[in-house]
Design an enzyme around this catalytic site. Structure first.
Site, mmCIF file in Angstrom:
data_model
loop_
_atom_site.group_PDB
_atom_site.id
_atom_site.type_symbol
_atom_site.label_atom_id
_atom_site.label_comp_id
_atom_site.label_asym_id
_atom_site.label_seq_id
_atom_site.Cartn_x
_atom_site.Cartn_y
_atom_site.Cartn_z
ATOM 1 N N SER A 123 0.858 -1.192 0.000
ATOM 2 C CA SER A 123 0.000 0.000 0.000
ATOM 3 C C SER A 123 0.885 1.229 0.000
ATOM 4 O O SER A 123 2.104 1.139 0.125
ATOM 5 C CB SER A 123 -0.918 0.002 1.228
ATOM 6 N N LYS A 124 0.309 2.367 -0.141
ATOM 7 C CA LYS A 124 1.036 3.646 -0.035
ATOM 8 C C LYS A 124 0.012 4.725 0.198
ATOM 9 O O LYS A 124 -1.148 4.593 -0.170
ATOM 10 C CB LYS A 124 1.804 3.928 -1.339
#
Ligand code: NAD
Length: 434
Positions: A123-124
């Site tokens: 994720s980011k």
């Protein structure tokens, strides 16, 4: 080992034109993903699943300015893939944050976690802002509001943030506190990269640089080059570069050059890393360091040395300067320091490139240890952390070099193949939920 570079592949890339320039590091990353997927003969359906982020969240982040006015920022959180476990990925505060960038970086995390075989997806997240123009109180308000806006995605079992560009331990402490206040009890495992006092892991600060040293040492062994006296040039003297230099010096390597934003220093007989660290802690930059020759960042890349560690920025080794590189080994401490065009040239020159998703994965590996310790409520001593990191880095290096040897490809494509194979295997076992 022969090497092969990525070629265009006949797979559908619907959003391709939305990625930017040819040398865009995220575009470069995706082109390598495509090539690796093709080498694996990935089923087209699975290919589409692996390219599409699971969830993309865009939020408004209103905050009260110190001056009394209200400003509304934009925040993002992208969960790329959680087939192997909770998503793991940093939060960055930067004016350059865009949804496309966050999507690509989230995918990057999926592959990085899979290369080192830790049970996380990718994720980011980010908030579009300029932290240099914000007070600490404003940063705290922004962090807390952003955290509460994305709270449904967060959680030790679903999405676990970490520091990234312009965020740090302090910011992670605010994220953890905000999340904990919402769920009405303390949840240390919701973020990693926290201060040690509140559930952070010993050894996390050094983990990325230590991992760089470990894979470089393995590469030297594989290439039957001596460790003692190996000449190393390091671009970037922040967390990753300075610790990598320190650890490599401790192993007997000779650090002949280091650089930061202000330029570099060179000493053929070897620099003293501790001296440089003390200088930077007093003066912030290397520019006034006296006991060495000065070199520019561009000159550093082309120095006569055995190992080059780009540990500052993306896209510093491109088709324009790759031919000038003399190092036998490149250890990518930074994310995306080498463009796809440069890869082709380095392949032809026979340079042994340890790709970012392997070389700098020591950080996320100890983040995983932090999450494990938080969840178990039992904390390890630093020696245990370092030994377990070493085991994972050495095993991952062997997994990637084994794949490269079996398929006669370079280590970058091999690392993507190892990662894609692992994520794809879990998708096949889990099946498609109707
Ligand atoms: P940092 O901010 O601690 O250090 C960055 C260093 O790069 C500084 O010395 C800075 O002066 C230098 N630098 C900045 N601009 C430069 C330029 N134009 N030319 C030369 N040097 C320049 O950052 P960091 O945590 O060491 O991260 C460095 C890289 O490693 C980034 O790409 C980051 O994404 C990646 N990375 C970091 C970690 C981690 O655990 N810190 C983990 C994985 C990847």
């Amino acid at each position: 080992m022969t090497t092969t570079s990525p070629q265009p592949v006949p797979l559908i890339r619907p959003e391709r034109d939305r990625f930017l320039a040819e040398e865009n590091p995220f575009e470069a990353m995706m082109s390598r993903f495509d090539f690796a997927a093709q080498k694996l003969d990935l089923d087209p359906g699975l290919y589409q699943v692996l390219r599409a982020p699971e969830k993309q969240v865009i939020v408004a982040v209103p905050y009260l300015k110190d001056s009394g006015g209200v400003e509304v920022l934009t925040g993002y959180r992208v969960l790329h893939n959680r087939a192997r476990g909770p998503a793991k990925g940093g939060i960055r505060f930067d004016l350059g944050v865009t949804l496309d960038e966050v999507k690509a970086l989230a995918a990057w995390m999926t592959w990085k976690c899979a290369v080192v075989n830790i049970p996380f997806g990718g994720s980011k997240g980010g908030v579009v802002c300029d932290p240099s123009q914000l007070s600490s109180a404003e940063l705290e308000r922004i962090t807390r509001r952003y955290t509460s806006a994305i709270i449904e995605t967060l959680g030790p079992d679903s999405d676990v943030p970490a520091p990234d560009v312009n965020t740090n331990e302090r910011v992670m402490a605010w994220v953890m506190d905000t999340y904990s206040m919402h769920v009405r009890h303390t949840v240390t495992a919701v973020v990693t990269g926290k201060p040690v006092e509140m559930g952070g892991s010993l050894g996390r600060r050094e983990a990325t640089g230590r991992g760089c040293m470990q894979v470089t040492r393995e590469a030297l062994r594989k290439l039957r080059m001596p460790i003692e006296g190996t000449r190393v040039a390091v671009q970037g003297f922040g967390n990753v570069g300075s610790i990598a230099a320190e650890m490599m010096e401790r192993e007997g390597m000779k650090i002949v050059a280091v650089s930061d934003k202000s330029g570099g220093v060179y000493h053929a007989a070897g620099l003293k890393v501790k001296d440089l660290q003390e200088h930077v802690s007093r003066k912030r930059f290397l520019s006034e360091y006296k006991n060495a020759e000065r070199v520019t960042n561009e000159e550093l890349l082309a120095l006569d040395c055995d190992v080059l560690v780009p540990a500052a920025l993306e896209n510093v080794i491109t088709s324009h300067n790759a031919a000038a590189i003399k190092a036998r080994i490149i250890c990518e401490g930074a994310n995306g320091p080498t463009s796809a065009g440069a890869d082709r040239i380095l392949d032809e020159k026979g340079v042994f490139v340890i790709p970012d998703i392997l070389a700098n994965a020591g950080g996320v590996t100890v983040s995983y240890f932090e999450w494990v310790q938080d969840r178990g409520g039992y904390f390890w001593d630093e020696e245990t952390v370092n030994q377990r990191l070493e085991r994972i880095m050495v095993r991952s290096f062997e997994d990637v070099t084994g794949m490269a040897d079996r398929h006669s490809i370079n280590l970058r494509i091999a690392a993507y193949m190892v990662a894609i194979e692992r994520v794809a295997a879990v998708h096949r076992l889990r099946g498609l939920y109707a």
